[in-house]
Design an enzyme around this catalytic site. Structure first.
Site, PDB file in Angstrom:
ATOM      1  N   GLY A 158       7.263   9.222  11.874  1.00  7.86           N
ATOM      2  CA  GLY A 158       6.464  10.460  11.861  1.00  7.86           C
ATOM      3  C   GLY A 158       7.314  11.702  12.114  1.00  7.86           C
ATOM      4  NE  ARG A 159      12.354  10.075  14.762  1.00  2.86           N
ATOM      5  CZ  ARG A 159      13.515   9.882  14.140  1.00  2.86           C
ATOM      6  NH1 ARG A 159      14.440  10.817  14.137  1.00  2.86           N
ATOM      7  NH2 ARG A 159      13.770   8.741  13.525  1.00  2.86           N
ATOM      8  CB  SER A 210      14.615  -7.448  13.431  1.00  3.09           C
ATOM      9  OG  SER A 210      14.267  -6.094  13.326  1.00  3.09           O
ATOM     10  CG  ASN A 211      16.559  -3.601  14.652  1.00  2.00           C
ATOM     11  OD1 ASN A 211      16.463  -2.663  13.871  1.00  2.00           O
ATOM     12  ND2 ASN A 211      15.511  -4.068  15.321  1.00  2.00           N
ATOM     13  CB  SER A 244      10.945   3.911  11.358  1.00  2.00           C
ATOM     14  OG  SER A 244      10.180   3.546  12.483  1.00  2.00           O
ATOM     15  CB  CYS A 245      10.036   4.219   5.237  1.00  2.00           C
ATOM     16  SG  CYS A 245      10.431   2.496   4.905  1.00  2.00           S
ATOM     17  CG  LEU A 246       6.924   7.630   6.232  1.00  2.00           C
ATOM     18  CD1 LEU A 246       5.395   7.763   6.280  1.00  2.00           C
ATOM     19  CD2 LEU A 246       7.470   8.313   4.973  1.00  2.00           C
ATOM     20  CG  PHE A 250       5.313  13.910   8.291  1.00  2.00           C
ATOM     21  CD1 PHE A 250       5.153  14.167   6.940  1.00  2.00           C
ATOM     22  CD2 PHE A 250       5.431  12.604   8.718  1.00  2.00           C
ATOM     23  CE1 PHE A 250       5.109  13.125   6.032  1.00  2.00           C
ATOM     24  CE2 PHE A 250       5.375  11.559   7.820  1.00  2.00           C
ATOM     25  CZ  PHE A 250       5.222  11.819   6.465  1.00  2.00           C
ATOM     26  CE1 TYR A 264       6.919  -4.032  17.405  1.00  2.00           C
ATOM     27  CE2 TYR A 264       5.524  -4.701  15.586  1.00  2.00           C
ATOM     28  CZ  TYR A 264       6.763  -4.294  16.064  1.00  2.00           C
ATOM     29  OH  TYR A 264       7.813  -4.132  15.199  1.00  2.00           O
TER      30      TYR A 264
HETATM   31  N1  LIG Z   1      12.063  -4.366  13.776  1.00  2.00           N
HETATM   32  C1  LIG Z   1      12.014  -3.285  14.501  1.00  2.00           C
HETATM   33  O1  LIG Z   1      12.846  -3.054  15.403  1.00  2.00           O
HETATM   34  C2  LIG Z   1      10.921  -2.283  14.245  1.00  2.00           C
HETATM   35  C3  LIG Z   1      10.943  -1.028  14.894  1.00  2.00           C
HETATM   36  C4  LIG Z   1       9.923  -0.127  14.612  1.00  2.00           C
HETATM   37  C5  LIG Z   1       8.913  -0.468  13.720  1.00  2.00           C
HETATM   38  N2  LIG Z   1       8.898  -1.692  13.115  1.00  2.00           N
HETATM   39  C6  LIG Z   1       7.843  -2.080  12.152  1.00  2.00           C
HETATM   40  O2  LIG Z   1       7.771  -1.065  11.166  1.00  2.00           O
HETATM   41  C7  LIG Z   1       6.431  -0.573  11.098  1.00  2.00           C
HETATM   42  C8  LIG Z   1       6.466   0.871  10.661  1.00  2.00           C
HETATM   43  O3  LIG Z   1       7.175   1.666  11.611  1.00  2.00           O
HETATM   44  P1  LIG Z   1       6.653   3.131  11.938  1.00  2.00           P
HETATM   45  O4  LIG Z   1       5.259   3.065  12.462  1.00  2.00           O
HETATM   46  O5  LIG Z   1       7.665   3.809  12.771  1.00  2.00           O
HETATM   47  O6  LIG Z   1       6.609   3.726  10.438  1.00  2.00           O
HETATM   48  P2  LIG Z   1       6.607   5.192   9.856  1.00  2.00           P
HETATM   49  O7  LIG Z   1       5.820   5.117   8.604  1.00  2.00           O
HETATM   50  O8  LIG Z   1       7.985   5.742   9.801  1.00  2.00           O
HETATM   51  O9  LIG Z   1       5.830   6.071  10.935  1.00  2.00           O
HETATM   52  C9  LIG Z   1       4.452   5.967  11.110  1.00  2.00           C
HETATM   53  C10 LIG Z   1       4.004   7.179  11.895  1.00  2.00           C
HETATM   54  O10 LIG Z   1       4.108   8.317  11.042  1.00  2.00           O
HETATM   55  C11 LIG Z   1       2.868   8.980  11.044  1.00  2.00           C
HETATM   56  N3  LIG Z   1       2.630   9.577   9.713  1.00  2.00           N
HETATM   57  C12 LIG Z   1       2.579   8.935   8.536  1.00  2.00           C
HETATM   58  N4  LIG Z   1       2.308   9.808   7.538  1.00  2.00           N
HETATM   59  C13 LIG Z   1       2.196  11.014   8.133  1.00  2.00           C
HETATM   60  C14 LIG Z   1       1.936  12.332   7.632  1.00  2.00           C
HETATM   61  N5  LIG Z   1       1.738  12.582   6.345  1.00  2.00           N
HETATM   62  N6  LIG Z   1       1.912  13.338   8.526  1.00  2.00           N
HETATM   63  C15 LIG Z   1       2.120  13.125   9.833  1.00  2.00           C
HETATM   64  N7  LIG Z   1       2.356  11.889  10.377  1.00  2.00           N
HETATM   65  C16 LIG Z   1       2.400  10.861   9.513  1.00  2.00           C
HETATM   66  C17 LIG Z   1       1.840   7.923  11.353  1.00  2.00           C
HETATM   67  O11 LIG Z   1       0.698   8.536  11.916  1.00  2.00           O
HETATM   68  P3  LIG Z   1      -0.806   8.095  11.440  1.00  2.00           P
HETATM   69  O12 LIG Z   1      -1.031   6.713  11.989  1.00  2.00           O
HETATM   70  O13 LIG Z   1      -1.639   9.163  12.066  1.00  2.00           O
HETATM   71  O14 LIG Z   1      -0.841   8.124   9.952  1.00  2.00           O
HETATM   72  C18 LIG Z   1       2.567   7.058  12.362  1.00  2.00           C
HETATM   73  O15 LIG Z   1       2.462   7.589  13.665  1.00  2.00           O
HETATM   74  C19 LIG Z   1       5.841  -0.848  12.480  1.00  2.00           C
HETATM   75  O16 LIG Z   1       4.439  -0.940  12.465  1.00  2.00           O
HETATM   76  C20 LIG Z   1       6.462  -2.174  12.799  1.00  2.00           C
HETATM   77  O17 LIG Z   1       5.713  -3.214  12.154  1.00  2.00           O
HETATM   78  C21 LIG Z   1       9.898  -2.595  13.358  1.00  2.00           C
END
Ligand SMILES: NC(=O)c1ccc[n+]([C@@H]2O[C@H](COP(=O)([O-])OP(=O)(O)OC[C@H]3O[C@@H](n4cnc5c(N)ncnc54)[C@H](OP(=O)(O)O)[C@@H]3O)[C@@H](O)[C@H]2O)c1
Length: 297
Positions: A214-215, A157-158, A209-211, A217, A54
């Site tokens: 960020g895509r 994972s994955n 990446s439940c959200l 939004f 990371y």
């Molecule tokens: N195992 C794997 O292969 C894998 C892959 C990817 C991720 N992960 C893990 O999963 C975690 C979460 O993944 P993710 O970061 O992709 O999660 P996510 O919650 O889907 O996306 C987070 C992004 O969405 C943005 N966001 C959240 N709320 C928003 C809103 N209301 N409006 C606009 N943008 C918004 C955040 O920006 P802000 O920061 O500005 O709020 C951030 O850039 C990672 O930190 C990591 O630990 C694991």
């Protein structure tokens, strides 16, 4: 905050997990990061998700620098990390690829311990399935790390269900999770056997990446989904459409643990409250339909 066993023989984690993939984007000093860590620990979000790669191999060390300011906080958290991806951020890697050799897994876990300033990982995951993965080598690495007290539990994972079963067949202890992408934007895992396997084995998936990273939004193609989420948010009196999406993930019977990706306190706090939002079955399917653009067959 609800606490949940990842597996009957696995660790107890907070239902929502704090993801540190984007830590370097947040531009925090060690003191600011320490304050953020305390903030989510106080909300009951005690499980922390990292990976060696990371932030181009920088996030774990940044987290460790903050933790060294107050080492006793370690007793209030469960630390997860991952290994098995090799990025060109290291000059010896001519291209991005996977390494799941026994030596690499052990070296990477030991480096994660040093970077994170912890003695032991609560959980170590193989980050991605590797076409060159020798299940016996991975199992041997997990066994050695566990016997040395460097990891408490192991997972993946994955992984597809068959990749999971292959590795499990070589291990004397259970893999306690499969960390996968789960969201209305990535629904394949709900029907391709991945989540069925979690239910069958009684293990809880961790959901990344439940959200949609960020895509959700911003992407024009998700406008109908945003509209439906907003309608359901109004019906439920929820604070935000994020809460509705988290409720959609939480409703899956495999009981996923969502990983929060935002570094913003108000968004972390709002996510944690999503556990109180309950969808009806029809609301769940309306979100499915709006995301896929199609009714059930
Ligand atoms: N195992 C794997 O292969 C894998 C892959 C990817 C991720 N992960 C893990 O999963 C975690 C979460 O993944 P993710 O970061 O992709 O999660 P996510 O919650 O889907 O996306 C987070 C992004 O969405 C943005 N966001 C959240 N709320 C928003 C809103 N209301 N409006 C606009 N943008 C918004 C955040 O920006 P802000 O920061 O500005 O709020 C951030 O850039 C990672 O930190 C990591 O630990 C694991």
């Amino acid at each position: 905050m609800q606490r949940i066993h990842l597996h009957p023989q696995g660790p107890e984690f907070s239902r929502f997990i704090m993801g540190y993939w984007r830590l370097m984007e947040w531009n925090l000093s060690p003191n600011d990061l320490l304050s953020l860590i305390k903030f989510h620990l106080d909300l009951g979000i005690t499980t922390i998700d990292h990976a060696d790669i990371y932030g181009g191999y920088q996030c774990e060390a940044a987290f460790g620098a903050a933790l060294r300011l107050e080492p006793s906080l370690r007793d209030r958290m469960e630390v997860v990390s991952k290994c098995g991806i090799a990025l060109t951020a290291k000059p010896q890697h001519a291209l991005n690829h996977y390494i799941t050799s026994q030596a690499h897994i052990i070296q990477s876990a030991e480096q994660s311990l040093r970077n994170l300033a912890v003695d032991c990982l609560d959980l170590l995951l193989i980050h991605r399935p590797d076409p060159l993965m020798d299940a016996d080598e991975v199992a041997d690495a997990f066994v050695r790390l566990k016997e040395a007290g460097k990891i408490k539990h192991a997972g993946v994972s994955n992984f597809t269900a068959s990749q999971f079963s292959l590795l499990q067949s070589r291990l004397p202890f259970p893999l306690v999770t499969n960390q996968i992408e789960i969201s209305p934007l990535n629904q394949d895992v709900t029907l391709d056997g991945t989540l069925d396997q979690c239910q069958q084995l009684g293990l809880r998936p961790m959901a990344w990446s439940c959200l949609g990273g960020g895509r959700l939004f911003s992407a024009p193609e998700y406008a109908p989904l945003r509209q439906e989420l907003e309608a359901i948010r109004g019906e439920l009196g929820a604070a935000s459409i994020e809460q509705v999406v988290y409720a959609w993930v939480l409703m899956l019977p495999s009981k996923p643990l969502p990983i929060i990706g935002s570094g913003k306190r108000e968004r972390i706090a709002a996510a944690a409250k999503a556990a109180h939002v309950t969808l009806t079955r029809q609301q769940w399917f309306r979100i499915r339909k709006a995301a896929l653009g199609a009714d059930v067959p």
